[in-house]
Scaffold this motif. Structure first.
Motif, mmCIF file in Angstrom:
data_model
loop_
_atom_site.group_PDB
_atom_site.id
_atom_site.type_symbol
_atom_site.label_atom_id
_atom_site.label_comp_id
_atom_site.label_asym_id
_atom_site.label_seq_id
_atom_site.Cartn_x
_atom_site.Cartn_y
_atom_site.Cartn_z
ATOM 1 N N ALA A 145 11.960 -21.510 -2.041
ATOM 2 C CA ALA A 145 12.074 -22.225 -3.311
ATOM 3 C C ALA A 145 12.080 -23.721 -3.004
ATOM 4 N N ILE A 146 11.580 -24.496 -3.955
ATOM 5 C CA ILE A 146 11.572 -25.958 -3.789
ATOM 6 C C ILE A 146 12.297 -26.577 -4.978
ATOM 7 N N LEU A 147 13.202 -27.499 -4.669
ATOM 8 C CA LEU A 147 13.909 -28.224 -5.726
ATOM 9 C C LEU A 147 13.813 -29.716 -5.421
ATOM 10 N N THR A 148 13.313 -30.480 -6.389
ATOM 11 C CA THR A 148 13.322 -31.935 -6.232
ATOM 12 C C THR A 148 14.251 -32.529 -7.278
ATOM 13 N N ILE A 149 15.108 -33.446 -6.848
ATOM 14 C CA ILE A 149 16.038 -34.109 -7.776
ATOM 15 C C ILE A 149 15.956 -35.601 -7.486
ATOM 16 N N ASP A 150 15.699 -36.378 -8.538
ATOM 17 C CA ASP A 150 15.261 -37.749 -8.322
ATOM 18 C C ASP A 150 15.816 -38.680 -9.395
ATOM 19 N N GLY A 151 15.459 -39.949 -9.301
ATOM 20 C CA GLY A 151 15.658 -40.875 -10.412
ATOM 21 C C GLY A 151 14.616 -40.541 -11.450
ATOM 22 N N VAL A 152 13.445 -41.119 -11.306
ATOM 23 C CA VAL A 152 12.337 -40.752 -12.193
ATOM 24 C C VAL A 152 11.017 -41.084 -11.514
ATOM 25 N N GLY A 153 10.011 -40.259 -11.805
ATOM 26 C CA GLY A 153 8.665 -40.562 -11.339
ATOM 27 C C GLY A 153 7.839 -40.938 -12.542
ATOM 28 N N GLU A 154 6.902 -40.062 -12.936
ATOM 29 C CA GLU A 154 6.173 -40.317 -14.176
ATOM 30 C C GLU A 154 7.092 -39.943 -15.346
ATOM 31 N N TRP A 155 7.231 -38.645 -15.615
ATOM 32 C CA TRP A 155 8.169 -38.166 -16.635
ATOM 33 C C TRP A 155 9.280 -37.320 -16.020
ATOM 34 N N ALA A 156 8.930 -36.569 -15.002
ATOM 35 C CA ALA A 156 9.892 -35.632 -14.423
ATOM 36 C C ALA A 156 10.991 -36.356 -13.665
ATOM 37 N N THR A 157 12.227 -35.867 -13.811
ATOM 38 C CA THR A 157 13.348 -36.401 -13.057
ATOM 39 C C THR A 157 13.894 -35.353 -12.092
ATOM 40 N N ALA A 158 13.491 -34.104 -12.308
ATOM 41 C CA ALA A 158 13.825 -33.016 -11.393
ATOM 42 C C ALA A 158 12.780 -31.940 -11.616
ATOM 43 N N SER A 159 12.550 -31.119 -10.613
ATOM 44 C CA SER A 159 11.580 -30.042 -10.809
ATOM 45 C C SER A 159 11.870 -28.921 -9.820
ATOM 46 N N TYR A 160 11.399 -27.738 -10.131
ATOM 47 C CA TYR A 160 11.490 -26.689 -9.123
ATOM 48 C C TYR A 160 10.292 -25.763 -9.187
ATOM 49 N N GLY A 161 10.155 -25.003 -8.121
ATOM 50 C CA GLY A 161 9.033 -24.082 -8.025
ATOM 51 C C GLY A 161 9.064 -23.366 -6.682
ATOM 52 N N LEU A 162 7.893 -22.994 -6.219
ATOM 53 C CA LEU A 162 7.788 -22.139 -5.039
ATOM 54 C C LEU A 162 6.809 -22.723 -4.042
ATOM 55 N N GLY A 163 7.118 -22.523 -2.760
ATOM 56 C CA GLY A 163 6.148 -22.803 -1.720
ATOM 57 C C GLY A 163 5.870 -21.514 -0.974
ATOM 58 N N ARG A 164 4.585 -21.276 -0.719
ATOM 59 C CA ARG A 164 4.234 -20.047 -0.014
ATOM 60 C C ARG A 164 3.011 -20.346 0.842
ATOM 61 N N GLY A 165 3.102 -20.073 2.137
ATOM 62 C CA GLY A 165 1.951 -20.337 3.010
ATOM 63 C C GLY A 165 1.530 -21.793 2.905
ATOM 64 N N ASN A 166 0.287 -22.025 2.474
ATOM 65 C CA ASN A 166 -0.195 -23.404 2.408
ATOM 66 C C ASN A 166 -0.259 -23.940 0.977
ATOM 67 N N ARG A 167 0.538 -23.342 0.075
ATOM 68 C CA ARG A 167 0.501 -23.815 -1.310
ATOM 69 C C ARG A 167 1.906 -24.030 -1.877
#
Ligand code: FE2
Length: 612
Positions: A145-167
């Protein structure tokens, strides 16, 4: 051969990273070359360095990637200003010229930065994609699992999802203005520290306080959901419409205007730090738990500025549901340069990713190194007096002699670290058993605030003897906090319980007081033979001599100065401070032997750097 250059710039912490055939060849932050802390200009020196490391010219590059999408970010700024018009007008006028000049004409800027020699494509990834790529692709996990927690980029300030192999695939986002990074920054600002750099100080201040305001923060400022997402009551904040972080309403709630920088720290500030730190940890844990439920993964990758909150990271590792954790050492925006380069290689070019037993970040030792010949001729040009040792055995023996005499040693060797922490290549070292060391290092070496804690380097094979970790638990990037073991603690006459705030500093808290914070926590770096070579040997030898496998490891700089990069930076810092010895590869300089030492003007040196 495919050569990909990643760039992050124009926000804070500009950096460049070079990936050749999928291997991370070089990565560095611009501040180390320009000597301007958190330098946000085009990283021309870092780019030049990365190319030189591989012997390439800009024309040899196949792709150049930029770590976020300026047009999306522009849209966010524009919409935010419009939503808050006319109150937002002042910050609009403030920000726009910069945007128009630099960010909207980015390809032109990039062309200039590459001397007009690069004629192929530019690729822009989204800010959180770059963070996520930097967290997953170098990790030692096949899937996570991938979790990013940040100040701000474009609109997102946090996000999550999946990493598998090369994606990687990010599936969920939390959007501006609701942001854990900006919330933490608001308290950093309110407590009188610098936005986007003082967050570390706030985290260090927290253990001196009590979280008495936590309930107020949870109740009034936030609406926290079970999944860790939250909404902020924007009437307490001012970063959408103004040039400050917090509003009058915020100041009324917490008992007065923001603290002016460099004025006295009151118990109230320590309590505020403790409170926002606690709430931040709770949200981080909630997010991690939710991501675990949703993805069913056993491993988690973290990045984004909030992933530098090593107290929160430590709690995720110890309390969270994930079995293993990997955090990108350059978790802030500098790491975005590496993320975009790896994203292009794996995800866009669909190149396979090989996962080994350890990560592919190479100990984050991805910056310049200097040969003994270069160092010798530099030292001779300065007429410095030095001792040269023929091998590492003799060198480390000599340095252990110094350390056991409570000498403070500047230690520069090998390739410079990528990311904000010094990991034994550009470090200042001291004996962690010394009761005077914390105060000496803060006030006489680094010229910084006395409350700030120091971190330990510890032999990986003995980490659980001193700290409450699993046996051989890895923390090579100093991104996890763990408690000092009960058996190593001291609490003479219950003084630690009786004293409050900064006074706790006066008590000897453990067998290794210099690195034990007042809540008995420590931000650990584990040192192993595979990643750390000569630095491992030094620690090993120190442990053989003293039976203590722990050293104080702090970054090689003074307050406000970027970490040193070259022998010249190190030599100047050595002369201008009360450092006792300087080690440059196998050269050792002693302060008392230096002809120049007496003439060096400390104040003049310090004046070169803005207080951070
Ligand atoms: Fe970021």
């Amino acid at each position: 051969m495919t050569a990909i250059l990643g760039i992050s710039a124009y926000y804070h912490d500009s950096a460049a990273a070079l990936v050749v055939d999928g291997r991370i060849v070089a990565a560095a932050q611009e501040e180390r070359f320009s000597r301007v802390k958190h330098d946000d200009r085009f990283p021309k020196n870092a780019v030049a360095y990365c190319l030189s490391e591989a012997g390439l010219a800009p024309a040899d590059l196949d792709y150049v990637g930029f770590y976020d999408k300026p047009l999306l970010k522009f849209e966010r700024l524009l919409e935010t200003y419009l939503a808050y018009a006319p109150r937002g007008f002042r910050s609009f006028v403030h920000a726009m010229p910069v945007w128009l000049k630099q960010k909207l004409y980015l390809p032109r800027q990039l062309n200039q930065g590459l001397n007009g020699e690069y004629r192929k494509r530019y690729i822009f990834t989204e800010h959180h994609e770059s963070h996520a790529a930097s967290a997953f692709f170098p990790s030692p996990f096949e899937e996570a699992a991938i979790l990013t927690i940040d100040g701000v980029g474009e609109w997102a300030t946090a996000s999550y999802g999946l990493g598998r192999g090369n994606r990687i695939e990010l599936t969920h986002e939390l959007h501006f203005p609701h942001s854990l990074g900006l919330l933490y920054t608001a308290f950093t600002y309110y407590c009188g520290f610098k936005v986007n750099s003082g967050e570390y100080k706030l985290m260090g201040l927290a253990p001196y306080g009590q979280p008495v305001y936590a309930e107020e923060i949870r109740e009034k400022l936030l609406d926290i959901k079970e999944d860790g997402s939250f909404r902020m009551d924007m009437s307490y904040f001012n970063y959408c419409q103004g040039l400050t972080m917090t509003s009058e309403r915020f100041h009324r709630l917490f008992g007065g205007p923001p603290r002016s920088p460099e004025t006295r720290l009151e118990q109230r500030h320590m309590d505020l730090a403790a409170s926002i730190q606690l709430v931040t940890e709770e949200i981080m844990l909630k997010m991690a738990q939710h991501v675990h439920r949703e993805t069913g993964m056993e491993k988690l990758c973290l990045a984004g500025g909030v992933a530098l909150n090593c107290v929160g990271n430590g709690r995720i590792l110890r309390e969270g549901p994930f079995e293993e954790l990997w955090i990108q050492p350059a978790a802030g925006d500098a790491g975005g340069a590496l993320g975009v380069a790896l994203f292009i290689w794996h995800q866009l070019l669909d190149r396979p990713r090989e996962v080994g037993p350890i990560d592919s970040q190479s100990g984050s030792l991805l910056g310049p190194h200097f040969s003994e010949n270069e160092i010798r001729s530099f030292l001779e040009s300065k007429r410095a007096r030095f001792h040269h040792y023929a091998d590492d055995e003799a060198l480390t023996s000599a340095v252990v002699d110094l350390l056991t005499k409570e000498k403070v040693v500047g230690w520069m060797q090998g390739r410079m670290e990528f990311g904000p922490r010094a990991l034994g290549s550009r470090s200042i070292l001291g004996d962690a058993r010394s009761t005077a060391m914390q105060s000496v290092m803060n006030l006489k070496i680094k010229f910084r605030e006395s409350f700030r804690p120091f971190a330990p380097s510890v032999l990986e094979e003995r980490v659980d003897e001193y700290f409450e970790t699993r046996p051989r638990e890895e923390s090579p990037y100093m991104l996890l906090v763990a408690p000092v073991r009960e058996s190593k603690r001291a609490n003479v006459n219950g003084e630690m319980d009786r004293l409050q705030g900064i006074d706790k500093l006066k008590v000897c808290r453990s067998e290794v007081p210099a690195i034990t914070h007042v809540d008995y926590s420590a931000r650990i770096q584990t040192v192993d033979a595979a990643r750390h070579g000569r630095y491992y040997m030094l620690l090993k030898k120190f442990a053989e001599r003293t039976n203590c496998p722990v050293l104080v490891n702090t970054s090689f700089n003074v307050r406000g100065e970027p970490i040193v990069c070259t022998p010249e930076h190190a030599y100047r810092c050595f002369l201008a401070t009360n450092m006792d010895a300087l080690v440059l590869e196998r050269f050792v300089l002693l302060k008392e032997e230096q002809p120049e030492a007496a003439r060096h003007e400390v104040d003049k040196y310090l004046a070169e750097f803005q207080l951070d």
